[in-house]
Design a protein around this motif. Structure first.
Motif, PDB file in Angstrom:
ATOM      1  N   ASP A  12       0.812  -1.223   0.000  1.00  0.00           N
ATOM      2  CA  ASP A  12       0.000   0.000   0.000  1.00  0.00           C
ATOM      3  C   ASP A  12       0.841   1.267   0.000  1.00  0.00           C
ATOM      4  O   ASP A  12       0.293   2.373  -0.078  1.00  0.00           O
ATOM      5  CB  ASP A  12      -0.910   0.024   1.240  1.00  0.00           C
ATOM      6  N   GLU A  13       2.152   1.112   0.117  1.00  0.00           N
ATOM      7  CA  GLU A  13       3.095   2.242   0.199  1.00  0.00           C
ATOM      8  C   GLU A  13       2.767   3.135   1.395  1.00  0.00           C
ATOM      9  O   GLU A  13       2.768   4.359   1.311  1.00  0.00           O
ATOM     10  CB  GLU A  13       3.086   3.057  -1.105  1.00  0.00           C
ATOM     11  N   THR A  14       2.477   2.491   2.541  1.00  0.00           N
ATOM     12  CA  THR A  14       2.121   3.238   3.743  1.00  0.00           C
ATOM     13  C   THR A  14       3.043   2.927   4.914  1.00  0.00           C
ATOM     14  O   THR A  14       2.680   3.171   6.068  1.00  0.00           O
ATOM     15  CB  THR A  14       0.660   2.942   4.152  1.00  0.00           C
ATOM     16  N   LEU A  15       4.207   2.375   4.647  1.00  0.00           N
ATOM     17  CA  LEU A  15       5.150   2.088   5.729  1.00  0.00           C
ATOM     18  C   LEU A  15       5.577   3.386   6.399  1.00  0.00           C
ATOM     19  O   LEU A  15       5.988   4.338   5.731  1.00  0.00           O
ATOM     20  CB  LEU A  15       6.386   1.354   5.205  1.00  0.00           C
ATOM     21  N   SER A  16       5.493   3.419   7.711  1.00  0.00           N
ATOM     22  CA  SER A  16       5.939   4.599   8.459  1.00  0.00           C
ATOM     23  C   SER A  16       7.456   4.580   8.586  1.00  0.00           C
ATOM     24  O   SER A  16       8.109   3.563   8.313  1.00  0.00           O
ATOM     25  CB  SER A  16       5.316   4.597   9.856  1.00  0.00           C
ATOM     26  N   GLN A  17       8.025   5.703   9.009  1.00  0.00           N
ATOM     27  CA  GLN A  17       9.474   5.754   9.200  1.00  0.00           C
ATOM     28  C   GLN A  17       9.908   4.763  10.272  1.00  0.00           C
ATOM     29  O   GLN A  17      10.958   4.121  10.154  1.00  0.00           O
ATOM     30  CB  GLN A  17       9.924   7.172   9.590  1.00  0.00           C
ATOM     31  N   ALA A  18       9.086   4.589  11.304  1.00  0.00           N
ATOM     32  CA  ALA A  18       9.411   3.623  12.361  1.00  0.00           C
ATOM     33  C   ALA A  18       9.456   2.205  11.797  1.00  0.00           C
ATOM     34  O   ALA A  18      10.333   1.400  12.170  1.00  0.00           O
ATOM     35  CB  ALA A  18       8.387   3.715  13.490  1.00  0.00           C
ATOM     36  N   GLU A  19       8.556   1.882  10.887  1.00  0.00           N
ATOM     37  CA  GLU A  19       8.544   0.541  10.285  1.00  0.00           C
ATOM     38  C   GLU A  19       9.695   0.362   9.303  1.00  0.00           C
ATOM     39  O   GLU A  19      10.277  -0.732   9.205  1.00  0.00           O
ATOM     40  CB  GLU A  19       7.198   0.306   9.605  1.00  0.00           C
TER      41      GLU A  19
END
Length: 347
Positions: free
Chosen positions: A219-226
């Motif tokens: 989904d191209e929604t990876l957060s910076q933390a992930e």
């Protein structure tokens, strides 16, 4: 045969969602009634060879530009079909050769794939109006299809060969319009008829953790933390496949989790092993990540690994991870060792 000279090719459809560059290019060739090699020779000439390299990873500028110009596709959309689009997401720095973090190796030799670097979901291939291969199927931490909740395959279940759909039409003397990418290039088996295998997890939390990473990548929604977590997870994967006999992290975690250990070939990276091994090792890493600080402290205390292993050869260490391990102290680790149950890694 006459070369294509008009700005747009007669057939110039756009890539499908999450489609891999090589999959799109092969479909374009077949849609013109041409074999893949014939099509590429007409477009790029004999000087610019396409299939003697991992084009999804290398994605040379001349290929990207030509595809953009001849299909009327935005340059950004073309680049999005390549593995280079993952830079800054699942790997930090692009490399043209050698292991690239989380990108599975095709082990290309004389235009043949000797590795099993391209996975597939049989249910996706079966439900596609036109079967195609996804970019996310080249990612090593993806071992399941989140749409169909099944384990991805990394080889033909009939003959055992890896997927190389660009070689499908070599089995035919002339191009046949019914050739589909879902055919095995070696034996012709319909890959969409591969068995559907449901994933099993040590715990529900582990399944959710890994499933979220796969879905958010898609989904191209990876957060910076992930994204930072993926860097840390890759470092632990290297520690589990290390040749260093003093690192017993994998063995320790398997015992704590109550799961059977499987032999890990230390000459390999996680990007080069089979899907079953990756699915297993990723669960061990996920268990560690779910309570990273406390579980690392105990692992060090019982000598599953040394403190210096947490940093060694970790050049792109995220700040959150650096801050976490900097809080570890020799005194604290000694107390953890005294308070933890006696654990013998050599038994």
């Amino acid at each position: 045969m006459k070369e294509f000279t008009s700005p747009l090719w007669p057939i110039h459809f756009k890539p499908l969602p999450d489609e891999l560059l090589s999959s799109w290019l092969v479909r374009l060739a077949h849609s013109h009634g041409l074999k893949v090699q014939t099509f590429c020779n007409l477009i790029f000439g004999n000087r610019l060879q396409v299939w003697n390299r991992d084009i999804d990873r290398l994605a040379p500028e001349w290929l990207i530009t030509e595809l953009s110009d001849r299909t009327g596709t935005d340059m950004g959309q073309v680049i999005a079909t390549t593995l280079q689009s993952y830079q800054g997401v699942i790997y930090h720095r692009y490399r043209a050769s050698g292991t690239l973090s989380w990108i599975q190796s095709l082990k290309l030799h004389h235009r043949k794939f000797e590795g099993f670097g391209l996975q597939f979901c049989p249910e996706c291939l079966a439900s596609d109006e036109e079967p195609y291969f996804r970019k996310s199927w080249r990612v090593a931490f993806n071992t399941i299809c989140t749409a169909h909740n099944c384990i991805l395959h990394d080889r033909c279940p009939d003959c055992g060969y890896g997927v190389a759909f660009h070689r499908n039409d070599m089995r035919h003397a002339e191009y046949v319009a019914t050739i589909a990418l879902k055919e095995c290039h070696h034996c012709g088996f319909d890959l969409s008829k591969s068995p559907t295998i449901r994933p099993s997890y040590v715990s529900r939390d582990i399944g959710i953790f890994l499933g979220n990473l796969s879905q958010k990548l898609l989904d191209e929604t990876l957060s910076q933390a992930e994204i930072d977590n993926l860097l840390v997870m890759h470092h632990f994967a290297k520690l589990m496949f290390t040749k260093n006999s003093t690192v017993k992290l994998y063995s320790y975690l398997c015992d704590v989790m109550g799961v059977n250990k499987i032999p890990l070939i230390t000459k390999d990276d996680i990007e080069g092993v089979d899907v079953e091994t990756r699915h297993h090792v990723l669960q061990v890493i996920a268990y560690l990540m779910l309570d990273l600080g406390p579980r690392l402290r105990v692992a060090i205390a019982v000598k599953g690994l040394r403190y210096n292993h947490l940093k060694k050869d970790f050049n792109e260490m995220p700040k959150c991870y650096a801050d976490l391990i900097e809080r570890f102290s020799i005194k604290e680790l000694s107390l953890h060792y005294l308070n933890s149950s006696t654990y013998d890694l050599n038994t």
